[in-house]
Design a protein around this motif. Structure first.
Motif, mmCIF file in Angstrom:
data_model
loop_
_atom_site.group_PDB
_atom_site.id
_atom_site.type_symbol
_atom_site.label_atom_id
_atom_site.label_comp_id
_atom_site.label_asym_id
_atom_site.label_seq_id
_atom_site.Cartn_x
_atom_site.Cartn_y
_atom_site.Cartn_z
ATOM 1 N N MET A 44 0.817 -1.192 0.000
ATOM 2 C CA MET A 44 0.000 0.000 0.000
ATOM 3 C C MET A 44 0.864 1.261 0.000
ATOM 4 S SD MET A 44 -2.884 0.475 2.781
ATOM 5 C CE MET A 44 -2.900 1.882 3.810
ATOM 6 N N ARG A 45 1.863 1.266 0.878
ATOM 7 C CA ARG A 45 2.679 2.473 0.982
ATOM 8 C C ARG A 45 3.605 2.642 -0.205
ATOM 9 N NH1 ARG A 45 5.777 4.422 5.806
ATOM 10 N NH2 ARG A 45 5.864 6.194 4.422
ATOM 11 N N SER A 46 4.126 1.516 -0.685
ATOM 12 C CA SER A 46 5.093 1.640 -1.770
ATOM 13 C C SER A 46 4.428 2.203 -3.021
ATOM 14 C CB SER A 46 5.752 0.297 -2.066
ATOM 15 O OG SER A 46 4.794 -0.623 -2.460
ATOM 16 N N LYS A 91 -4.153 3.406 -1.190
ATOM 17 C CA LYS A 91 -4.855 3.137 0.051
ATOM 18 C C LYS A 91 -5.729 1.914 -0.176
ATOM 19 C CE LYS A 91 -7.568 5.448 3.480
ATOM 20 N NZ LYS A 91 -8.859 6.034 3.597
ATOM 21 N N ILE A 92 -5.314 0.778 0.373
ATOM 22 C CA ILE A 92 -6.166 -0.392 0.148
ATOM 23 C C ILE A 92 -7.049 -0.678 1.357
ATOM 24 C CG2 ILE A 92 -4.918 -1.607 -1.679
ATOM 25 C CD1 ILE A 92 -3.767 -3.392 0.559
ATOM 26 N N ALA A 93 -6.536 -0.375 2.559
ATOM 27 C CA ALA A 93 -7.342 -0.663 3.743
ATOM 28 C C ALA A 93 -7.910 0.625 4.318
ATOM 29 C CB ALA A 93 -6.490 -1.381 4.780
ATOM 30 N N ASP A 94 -9.089 0.488 4.912
ATOM 31 C CA ASP A 94 -9.729 1.658 5.521
ATOM 32 C C ASP A 94 -9.513 1.680 7.026
ATOM 33 O OD1 ASP A 94 -11.178 2.393 3.045
ATOM 34 O OD2 ASP A 94 -12.147 0.472 3.383
ATOM 35 N N GLY A 147 0.011 5.364 7.132
ATOM 36 C CA GLY A 147 -1.037 5.032 6.177
ATOM 37 C C GLY A 147 -2.256 5.939 6.329
ATOM 38 N N GLY A 148 -2.311 6.639 7.449
ATOM 39 C CA GLY A 148 -3.384 7.600 7.676
ATOM 40 C C GLY A 148 -4.762 6.976 7.831
ATOM 41 N N ILE A 149 -4.835 5.835 8.508
ATOM 42 C CA ILE A 149 -6.159 5.219 8.701
ATOM 43 C C ILE A 149 -6.404 4.980 10.198
ATOM 44 C CG2 ILE A 149 -6.324 4.133 6.432
ATOM 45 C CD1 ILE A 149 -5.480 1.493 7.780
ATOM 46 N N PRO A 150 -7.683 4.893 10.604
ATOM 47 C CA PRO A 150 -7.969 4.639 12.014
ATOM 48 C C PRO A 150 -7.663 3.191 12.392
ATOM 49 C CG PRO A 150 -10.004 4.700 10.742
ATOM 50 C CD PRO A 150 -8.900 5.051 9.794
#
Ligand code: GDP
Length: 603
Positions: free
Chosen positions: A158-160, A164-167, A193-196
């Motif tokens: 996701m990061r590479s 954004k695959i996961a929420d 990743g900026g997700i909760p």
């Protein structure tokens, strides 16, 4: 000097694989992977990083970069760009995508297994046979998609890619062990990743479980639990007994509801998916699992994924059921791609296939046909010298590859093991770590190791049950260790098998030929007296005439007084069948010898 100057600005395309980037930097891939890791990017050599990341890394190394224009041939897009283009009014809610992270052995795999087993309704008896790296469960009439790759891998991809695959992330912490180094590492990755995230405090069935202690540790890190009037959601669970799993799923739905403006897609819009698993199956060819993120994927669609394209021939959901169409947040296994794509790459409808094919061809010629060791920044002289060297060594011997896929629990151990393995060197073989990563050994790792005809090792990690099944089915061995020395020792032993054995020639004895009884095309019957050592039936033989070797062959029969014997000692006379060129004459000497293969050791 001028050459130094030139090297200081390099051209990089919008997306570049780690391997190609290493070539541009003139650095070994392993070194670049380590540098990327230091910067919080876990990427294997075939994974893509974007221009911005590459530019930052280059700058740190004192090298300037320029965006390479022509590489726009492979149109660079990010999923965010596609989603931004979507008509807001057409966006519809989609299931949330959840990823599970945490320290090794804290129960990520077990949690994913338990959720899958208890909440997926298998349609028919026999249950779910097709295992893919994501699945969906239903809770309160709502669907949740789980990425079934415990550990950091999903996030790496996701990061590479900046994708954004996961929420939502579930951070697993074992209540009997508490916050560990990888727990902190996971928090860092989730934040980036900026997700909760939701903390699942696991193993509460254990007598030594201490939920409060885990909460205190989280508070100390600045993540105050909700019931301590903070914001961090913590739910106690037991992945073993199933206790608390329902509450965890409810929490996920609650967080998804809070994020509902983000968790949307247009099923009618432009197709967008991310590859979350990719392998080559000997029967099926390139098998990929794609998570649909926007639009819908249909049978017969011609798609492109980076430098790979193909027509979707078969599509199955995670239960193995055939599908005609896949919707946003749905993970599907697809067949039909011409090659296996890189995990983390974006799948779209192929827009200009002939141009794409042309570019793929050109790109292959540029990079893929050359191995990383062949394309380096070299001076002309170095180049010529190396070519000479290569020619020479190609004539005499072949360097055998020893490919390794390595998974470990922490960056530190991964680094230490890679470093130790790099020290195992010999001209007869070359160890190459074709993939390395953190977390448990997955099906994809088995696929990677198999595709590379390599070995698969884990350090302080285990194979997931699906990886184990695949490996068992294909009789592929996965080896795991918890002492670095033992792992290195094992690789050393494997490497020793690749050393060319030394052939030792041991002379057994000599016989002086006194008579030739029979001459045939392929053999002779001869007689003589053993003058030195002993003659052994079946041994290889050389024929000498006045100290010159005139023929070679084998003694296939040996007799004393017309009786077959196995050996004839010094001083005795014997009859022999000599198989070989029939040139033996009276007064020749026949010398018999044996060859011993000495298997070398790496000292
Ligand atoms: P991972 O490395 O985080 O994927 O951890 P695993 O899921 O493989 O679990 C590690 C070990 O802990 C295994 O032996 C599991 O059986 C055990 N385990 C996982 N969850 C629980 C739990 O809730 N209770 C107990 N008692 N053991 C658990």
């Amino acid at each position: 000097m001028a050459e130094e100057e030139i090297k200081k600005t390099i051209e990089i395309p919008a997306k570049i694989t780690v391997r190609e980037f290493a070539l541009k930097l003139n650095k070994p891939v392993t070194e670049l992977i380590a540098i990327l890791m230091e910067n919080g990017i876990l990427a294997s050599q075939n994974e893509l990083i974007d221009y911005e990341t590459a530019a930052i890394i280059s700058e740190d190394l004192g090298i300037k970069t320029k965006l390479k224009k022509e590489e726009q041939e492979f149109e660079a897009i990010t999923p965010d760009e596609i989603l931004k283009k979507e008509d807001k009014a057409k966006l519809k809610p989609r299931p949330p995508v959840v990823v599970v992270l945490g320290h090794v052995d804290h129960g990520k795999t077990q949690l994913l297994d338990t959720i899958r087993k208890t909440n997926v309704v298998a349609k028919e008896a026999g249950g779910i046979t097709q295992h893919i790296s994501a699945y969906q469960v239903e809770k309160n009439k709502k669907i949740i998609t789980f990425i079934d790759t415990p550990g950091h891998e999903a996030f790496t991809a996701m990061r590479s890619r900046g994708t954004k695959i996961a929420d939502i992330a579930v951070l697993v912490i074992a209540a009997d062990d508490g916050v560990k180094p990888q727990t902190k590492e996971a928090i860092k990755i989730i934040k980036a990743g900026g997700i909760p995230f939701i903390v699942a405090i696991n193993k509460i069935d254990k007598p030594e479980a201490d939920i409060e202690k885990v909460k205190k540790q989280l508070a100390d890190l600045g993540y105050l639990p909700e019931d301590w009037s903070g914001k961090t959601i913590c739910t106690p669970v037991s992945a073993k007994t199933g206790q608390g799993i329902n509450e965890l799923l409810e929490m996920i739905l609650l967080v998804a509801d809070m994020e509902k403006d983000e968790i949307k897609a247009n099923p009618e819009g432009e197709l967008l998916g991310t590859i979350i698993e990719s392998r080559v199956d000997p029967q099926e060819g390139a098998v990929s699992v794609v998570l649909i993120q926007n639009g819908s994927l249909k049978i017969g669609d011609t798609v492109e994924v980076g430098r790979v394209y193909g027509k979707i021939k078969t599509m199955k959901d995670f239960k193995g059921e055939l599908l005609r169409q896949a919707m946003p947040a749905q993970p599907v296994k697809i067949l039909g791609l011409k090659d296996s794509p890189v995990v983390g790459e974006i799948l779209r409808i192929a827009k200009n296939l002939s141009k794409l094919k042309k570019n793929i061809k050109k790109h292959r010629l540029d990079y893929h046909l050359k191995t990383p060791t062949q394309i380096k920044f070299k001076t002309k002289k170095q180049d010529e010298e190396e070519k000479e060297e290569e020619k020479k060594s190609a004539k005499t011997k072949k360097v055998k590859p020893l490919n390794i896929v390595l998974k470990a629990d922490t960056l530190g151990s991964l680094e230490a093991i890679s470093e130790a393995l790099n020290q195992i060197k010999h001209e007869d073989f070359k160890i190459e770590i074709v993939h390395r990563g953190l977390g448990n050994i997955t099906e994809a790792d088995v696929g990677r190791a198999e595709a590379a005809h390599g070995l698969l090792y884990g350090f302080n990690v285990k194979p997931t049950s699906s990886a184990e099944n695949v490996a068992k089915g294909e009789e592929f061995q996965i080896k795991t260790f918890n002492i670095i020395y033992n792992l290195v020792d094992e690789v050393t032993k494997e490497a020793e098998l690749l050393l060319n054995p030394e052939i030792l020639v041991e002379t057994l004895g000599r016989v002086k030929i006194l008579a030739v009884f029979r001459n045939e095309k392929t053999y002779q019957i001869i007689g003589g007296k053993v003058t030195k050592g002993k003659i052994v039936s079946g041994a290889k033989a050389k024929v000498f005439r006045e100290k010159q070797k005139v023929a070679s062959g084998r003694i296939t029969q040996l007799q004393i007084n017309k009786k077959n014997v196995k050996e004839v000692a010094e001083g005795l006379e014997c009859g022999m069948k000599f198989e070989g060129e029939p040139v033996v004459q009276v007064n020749d000497f026949v010398e018999v010898y044996q060859e011993k293969k000495i298997f070398k050791k790496l000292s």
